[in-house]
Design a protein around this motif. Structure first.
Motif, short mmCIF file in Angstrom:
data_model
loop_
_atom_site.label_atom_id
_atom_site.label_comp_id
_atom_site.label_asym_id
_atom_site.label_seq_id
_atom_site.Cartn_x
_atom_site.Cartn_y
_atom_site.Cartn_z
N SER A 1 24.54 28.52 79.21
CA SER A 1 24.30 27.19 79.77
C SER A 1 24.57 27.15 81.27
N ARG B 1 19.63 27.00 83.02
CA ARG B 1 19.13 25.63 82.92
C ARG B 1 17.91 25.43 83.83
N LEU C 1 18.85 20.81 76.85
CA LEU C 1 19.49 22.09 76.52
C LEU C 1 20.80 21.78 75.82
#
Length: 552
Positions: free
Chosen positions: A214, A219, A230
């Motif tokens: 992440s 992203r 996400l």
């Protein structure tokens, strides 16, 4: 009949996320069982610690047998029930023979196969036939995942009330794309080249990527591939559920509230007509002196204002609006034929956000207003909401209390303030852990959202405390509503690995002064909070799990 249907819908909504949480735990138990058996195999002969581990695996099989059918996996229950007995027999046998070991191994494999086969009826037709879908039988959710995760994710989505269409790893590698409309697509980043899959689906439907990574770089790459959401792993079911509800929940189109300030009534009527045809709620003001009162009464998402008006220009009015702290982030769009760039910059610096040049193209007006209002509402929701529940935070709730008291005073209406507190909540955290405690807090938040009206104001007051403003409702009427909600919440159960448990809450209610009597402004709000707090603590002293009303 309508009330019964509403109660059933409320219960479905409360249960669906608990079912999805349960499915996720089923997958974890199946993997732990398979890994535990594989780790024991090469260790023979088994010592006392190994035999204790066999007992733990048997307990896991017992829980799978009990929970599998409950969460839509009857074949899993059927396979796990005999495995429990086989594992207990191995634990209690000093030197088990090869046949018994092979039989146990085959049954472990059968449990894993039953899990990987997915829930009964989850593929194509969603959750069980008796369960209504939050999407009102709309388009399905498309799922890309590897086999080992596909069953769990498919069951989670199905138990949230959405139909599921799944793609195999081979289909993903071959670039297979679903036909027909989709509500959303969920892509697990364990599939080969997940961002390429996202790029091929971009524009077809909203994309949700489940990602181990992440980081900002990932992203950004996901955003460039068309991903709207996400969700970081390990998967948080509630976050996935919130995104699915956001994209596919079948909710009515958002109705933005717009205030138009323009002394030209004909032009204002034309703007209002175009915005109303686009589904927005519009209030027009021709006298700038009335703008502040209208803004306070309507709490708009955006103000559309003419720059040149007699007596006061738009820049001056924007400065007046910005003098109120809660209006600092309220978007103001100027309508103007102004060509002087210096004056445009001045207008922006002193309170405006953008210019729409005159003459106004109505289609462009609608598009710009919607985009600005959508972004403003999203930002406001982030700033004003409690991160765990999505309800108003403490500061924003108290601000709304003051606003609603002012409105009630102007119109001579009643309202009730309710303060809730979860009973013995510390023991929930101490016994089951803070993650389970968070589930309980979210559970009460959802119950309040489902049972109370859209016009009521709900907030998380702090910790395990909640508050609600019941507009147009006197304290005794509020008591009946909250007491019914209390009974329903107390009857619900929360599942953990150790079993299920229930939670109750207590509540105190206070009403505003009849006929607008009593203190004004912040003093009235503080007096109302103190009265509701006193009623809450009276309920706790009386034994908890009850609702009490403050004396008039």
């Amino acid at each position: 009949m309508t009330e019964l249907m509403g109660a059933e819908a409320e219960m479905r909504d409360a249960l669906r996320r608990l079912r999805a949480d349960g499915v996720q735990r089923l997958g974890e138990r199946v993997r732990e069982l398979s890994a535990g058996w594989a780790a024991l195999q090469p260790r023979r002969p088994w010592d006392d610690a190994d035999r204790a581990r066999l007992g733990e695996l048997a307990a896991s099989a017992h829980r799978l047998a009990g929970a599998g059918g409950t969460f839509g996996f009857p074949a899993l229950s059927k396979a796990a029930a005999p495995l429990e007995l086989l594992l207990l027999g191995l634990r209690d046998t000093p030197a088990p023979g090869g046949d018994r070991l092979r039989q146990a191994g085959a049954q472990v494999a059968a449990v894993a196969a039953a899990w990987e086969a997915g829930p009964a009826g989850a593929e194509e037709d969603g959750a069980d036939p008796g369960q209504a879908s939050p999407a009102e039988h709309g388009e399905p959710i498309f799922l890309f995942a590897e086999a080992e995760e596909q069953a769990m994710l498919s069951a989670v989505i199905a138990n949230l009330g959405y139909s599921v269409r799944r793609a195999s790893e081979r289909e993903v590698l071959e670039g297979a794309l679903p036909e027909g409309p989709l509500s959303a697509a969920v892509i697990d980043d364990a599939v080969p080249d997940p961002l390429a899959v996202c790029a091929r689906l971009a524009g077809r439907c909203p994309l949700i990527l489940l990602a181990e990574d992440s980081s900002f770089e990932n992203r950004l790459a996901a955003a460039r591939a068309g991903v709207e959401a996400l969700v970081a792993k390990p998967l948080e079911v509630n976050e996935l559920a919130d995104w699915l509800d956001h994209f596919a929940g079948g909710r009515a189109e958002t109705r933005y509230t717009i205030v138009i300030v323009d002394d030209d009534r004909l032009l204002a009527a034309a703007y209002a007509m175009a915005l109303r045809q686009a589904g927005m709620q519009v209030t027009s003001v021709s006298d700038p002196a009335q703008a502040i009162e209208v803004i306070a009464a309507t709490a708009p998402d955006l103000i559309l204002m003419d720059l040149q008006m007699p007596g006061i220009d738009g820049i001056e009015l924007a400065r007046v609006i910005r003098q109120t702290r809660r209006h600092l982030s309220l978007p103001i769009l100027f309508l103007s034929a102004e060509q002087d760039t210096e004056r445009q910059i001045l207008a922006r610096r002193l309170g405006g956000d953008d210019f729409i040049p005159k003459p106004v193209d109505l289609d462009r007006l609608v598009t710009l207003v919607r985009l600005r209002a959508e972004r403003a509402r999203a930002l406001r929701a982030v700033m004003e909401s409690d991160s765990l529940t999505g309800l108003l935070n403490h500061a924003r709730f108290k601000e709304r209390l003051g606003l609603e008291l002012e409105r009630a005073r102007r119109h001579g209406t009643t309202l009730s303030l309710v303060i809730f507190d979860l009973d013995h909540f510390k023991s929930v955290n101490d016994t089951h852990g803070h993650l389970v405690g968070d589930r309980v807090i979210r559970g009460l938040a959802r119950s309040l959202q489902k049972r109370l009206r859209r016009t009521d104001v709900i907030g998380r007051y702090g910790g395990e405390e909640f508050a609600a403003l019941m507009i147009g409702t006197g304290p005794e009427e509020a008591r009946g509503i909250i007491d019914h909600l209390r009974e329903r919440f107390a009857a619900a159960s929360f599942e953990t690995e150790g079993g299920s448990f229930g939670v109750t809450f207590s509540a105190g209610i206070a009403g505003n002064a009849p006929g607008g009597a009593g203190p004004e402004g912040g003093a009235e709000a503080e007096a109302m909070i103190s009265a509701a707090d006193a009623a809450l603590y009276a309920a706790k002293r009386a034994g908890r799990n009850r609702v009490m009303v403050a004396p008039a």
